[in-house]
Write a protein that holds these residues in place. Structure first.
Motif, PDB file in Angstrom:
ATOM      1  N   LEU A  52     -15.376  16.399   6.460  1.00 53.10           N
ATOM      2  CA  LEU A  52     -14.418  15.822   5.516  1.00 53.10           C
ATOM      3  C   LEU A  52     -13.976  14.414   5.914  1.00 53.10           C
ATOM      4  O   LEU A  52     -13.966  13.508   5.079  1.00 53.10           O
ATOM      5  CB  LEU A  52     -13.201  16.737   5.372  1.00 53.10           C
ATOM      6  N   SER A  53     -13.611  14.197   7.158  1.00 51.59           N
ATOM      7  CA  SER A  53     -13.131  12.867   7.582  1.00 51.59           C
ATOM      8  C   SER A  53     -14.171  11.792   7.340  1.00 51.59           C
ATOM      9  O   SER A  53     -13.847  10.701   6.856  1.00 51.59           O
ATOM     10  CB  SER A  53     -12.758  12.888   9.070  1.00 51.59           C
ATOM     11  N   ARG A  54     -15.438  12.078   7.665  1.00 47.52           N
ATOM     12  CA  ARG A  54     -16.496  11.082   7.471  1.00 47.52           C
ATOM     13  C   ARG A  54     -16.702  10.773   5.991  1.00 47.52           C
ATOM     14  O   ARG A  54     -16.892   9.620   5.604  1.00 47.52           O
ATOM     15  CB  ARG A  54     -17.805  11.565   8.097  1.00 47.52           C
ATOM     16  N   VAL A  55     -16.673  11.809   5.150  1.00 46.89           N
ATOM     17  CA  VAL A  55     -16.860  11.608   3.710  1.00 46.89           C
ATOM     18  C   VAL A  55     -15.731  10.744   3.151  1.00 46.89           C
ATOM     19  O   VAL A  55     -15.969   9.797   2.394  1.00 46.89           O
ATOM     20  CB  VAL A  55     -16.947  12.960   2.971  1.00 46.89           C
ATOM     21  N   LEU A  56     -14.502  11.037   3.534  1.00 47.23           N
ATOM     22  CA  LEU A  56     -13.371  10.259   3.025  1.00 47.23           C
ATOM     23  C   LEU A  56     -13.396   8.826   3.544  1.00 47.23           C
ATOM     24  O   LEU A  56     -13.056   7.897   2.814  1.00 47.23           O
ATOM     25  CB  LEU A  56     -12.050  10.931   3.401  1.00 47.23           C
ATOM     26  N   ALA A  57     -13.797   8.635   4.784  1.00 47.74           N
ATOM     27  CA  ALA A  57     -13.871   7.277   5.340  1.00 47.74           C
ATOM     28  C   ALA A  57     -14.845   6.418   4.540  1.00 47.74           C
ATOM     29  O   ALA A  57     -14.626   5.219   4.361  1.00 47.74           O
ATOM     30  CB  ALA A  57     -14.265   7.328   6.811  1.00 47.74           C
ATOM     31  N   ARG A  58     -15.926   7.036   4.022  1.00 49.03           N
ATOM     32  CA  ARG A  58     -16.897   6.302   3.202  1.00 49.03           C
ATOM     33  C   ARG A  58     -16.437   6.146   1.757  1.00 49.03           C
ATOM     34  O   ARG A  58     -16.842   5.215   1.067  1.00 49.03           O
ATOM     35  CB  ARG A  58     -18.252   7.017   3.210  1.00 49.03           C
ATOM     36  N   THR A  59     -15.618   7.067   1.272  1.00 56.64           N
ATOM     37  CA  THR A  59     -15.249   7.121  -0.144  1.00 56.64           C
ATOM     38  C   THR A  59     -13.997   6.321  -0.485  1.00 56.64           C
ATOM     39  O   THR A  59     -13.943   5.670  -1.523  1.00 56.64           O
ATOM     40  CB  THR A  59     -15.017   8.597  -0.562  1.00 56.64           C
ATOM     41  N   LEU A  60     -12.992   6.383   0.377  1.00 54.56           N
ATOM     42  CA  LEU A  60     -11.700   5.781   0.060  1.00 54.56           C
ATOM     43  C   LEU A  60     -11.706   4.263   0.233  1.00 54.56           C
ATOM     44  O   LEU A  60     -12.317   3.751   1.168  1.00 54.56           O
ATOM     45  CB  LEU A  60     -10.615   6.351   0.983  1.00 54.56           C
ATOM     46  N   PRO A  61     -10.981   3.557  -0.643  1.00 56.28           N
ATOM     47  CA  PRO A  61     -10.791   2.127  -0.390  1.00 56.28           C
ATOM     48  C   PRO A  61      -9.970   1.957   0.893  1.00 56.28           C
ATOM     49  O   PRO A  61      -9.162   2.813   1.231  1.00 56.28           O
ATOM     50  CB  PRO A  61     -10.000   1.643  -1.604  1.00 56.28           C
ATOM     51  N   ARG A  62     -10.167   0.882   1.574  1.00 58.19           N
ATOM     52  CA  ARG A  62      -9.430   0.618   2.822  1.00 58.19           C
ATOM     53  C   ARG A  62      -8.139  -0.128   2.488  1.00 58.19           C
ATOM     54  O   ARG A  62      -7.988  -1.299   2.835  1.00 58.19           O
ATOM     55  CB  ARG A  62     -10.293  -0.161   3.796  1.00 58.19           C
ATOM     56  N   GLU A  63      -7.259   0.571   1.810  1.00 57.23           N
ATOM     57  CA  GLU A  63      -5.970   0.007   1.403  1.00 57.23           C
ATOM     58  C   GLU A  63      -4.889   1.054   1.591  1.00 57.23           C
ATOM     59  O   GLU A  63      -5.149   2.249   1.457  1.00 57.23           O
ATOM     60  CB  GLU A  63      -5.970  -0.359  -0.079  1.00 57.23           C
ATOM     61  N   SER A  64      -3.687   0.595   1.842  1.00 61.79           N
ATOM     62  CA  SER A  64      -2.545   1.507   1.857  1.00 61.79           C
ATOM     63  C   SER A  64      -2.265   1.958   0.427  1.00 61.79           C
ATOM     64  O   SER A  64      -2.576   1.251  -0.527  1.00 61.79           O
ATOM     65  CB  SER A  64      -1.307   0.808   2.416  1.00 61.79           C
ATOM     66  N   ALA A  65      -1.679   3.123   0.309  1.00 63.76           N
ATOM     67  CA  ALA A  65      -1.355   3.664  -1.015  1.00 63.76           C
ATOM     68  C   ALA A  65      -0.366   2.770  -1.742  1.00 63.76           C
ATOM     69  O   ALA A  65       0.551   2.208  -1.139  1.00 63.76           O
ATOM     70  CB  ALA A  65      -0.768   5.060  -0.861  1.00 63.76           C
ATOM     71  N   HIS A  66      -0.563   2.653  -3.054  1.00 69.41           N
ATOM     72  CA  HIS A  66       0.390   1.893  -3.865  1.00 69.41           C
ATOM     73  C   HIS A  66       1.703   2.678  -3.892  1.00 69.41           C
ATOM     74  O   HIS A  66       1.724   3.853  -4.280  1.00 69.41           O
ATOM     75  CB  HIS A  66      -0.152   1.688  -5.279  1.00 69.41           C
ATOM     76  N   PRO A  67       2.829   2.056  -3.491  1.00 69.06           N
ATOM     77  CA  PRO A  67       4.104   2.786  -3.390  1.00 69.06           C
ATOM     78  C   PRO A  67       4.563   3.432  -4.696  1.00 69.06           C
ATOM     79  O   PRO A  67       5.175   4.495  -4.675  1.00 69.06           O
ATOM     80  CB  PRO A  67       5.107   1.725  -2.923  1.00 69.06           C
TER      81      PRO A  67
END
Length: 196
Positions: free
Chosen positions: A170-185
């Motif tokens: 799961l961690s590897r899949v999310l690291a490839r999938t998610l944008p490298r940004e903090s969540a919009h508040p």
């Protein structure tokens, strides 16, 4: 495991809905197994959220549809992207999907064909459209599947409402999938009231 953060960190308590005697569980063992899967997924997600600039993770949210009892196990928010994650603990075996549903070997596995994440996407999408948040993408949901013991194989399992991901990956899949940004508040603020 709970931190208070508008952006980055985690909010809520994984597995909280499975404490006590939930009505859906066929036994206390099913409830304990489900909770252990949620806790394992939460550990992986919370580690991602603790990184500088990491996503925000919300655990154990109600689905904002009147009369709907199921919950969303985890929501990950990075920038304006949201990923819904459902955690499962299944017996070892080879899972595959055919025209008549999902099977473990030659045994039919009806619980593998439930569509809770579709309802969750619909409910969250409607909620966010009614809030003052930037345009948001609810990405393809993830079904994080952990083995109860031994090994399980899901390469040919095709859930209709999510992507099946073995829990250990799961961690590897999310690291490839998610944008490298903090969540919009604003998105975190809109979803936070759903945390149980």
């Amino acid at each position: 495991m709970v931190t208070r953060a508008a952006s980055g960190g985690s909010v809520g308590r994984a597995g909280g809905s499975l404490e006590g005697a939930p009505a859906w569980a066929s036994s206390g063992g099913a409830s304990a197994a489900g909770r252990s899967g949620e806790l394992r997924t939460a550990a992986a997600l919370d580690e991602l959220a603790s990184r500088p600039g990491g996503p925000t993770v919300l655990h154990d949210l109600r689905i904002p549809i009147r009369g709907f009892r199921a919950n969303i196990d985890h929501v990950v928010i990075a920038g304006t992207t949201i990923i819904l994650i459902d955690s499962k603990v299944w017996r070892p075996g080879f899972y595959w999907t055919g025209r008549r549903g999902t099977w473990r070997g030659f045994d039919r596995v009806e619980h593998a064909d439930r569509r809770t994440l579709d309802a969750a996407r619909t409910g969250l999408g409607a909620l966010l459209r009614n809030q003052r948040v930037p345009p948001t993408t609810i990405a393809r949901s993830i079904l994080a599947i952990w083995p109860s013991h031994g090994r399980l194989f899901t390469a040919l399992y095709r859930p209709t409402d999510a992507r099946a991901v073995p829990g250990p990956r799961l961690s590897r899949v999310l690291a490839r999938t998610l944008p490298r940004e903090s969540a919009h508040p604003a998105i975190v603020a809109a979803l936070r009231p759903l945390v149980r």
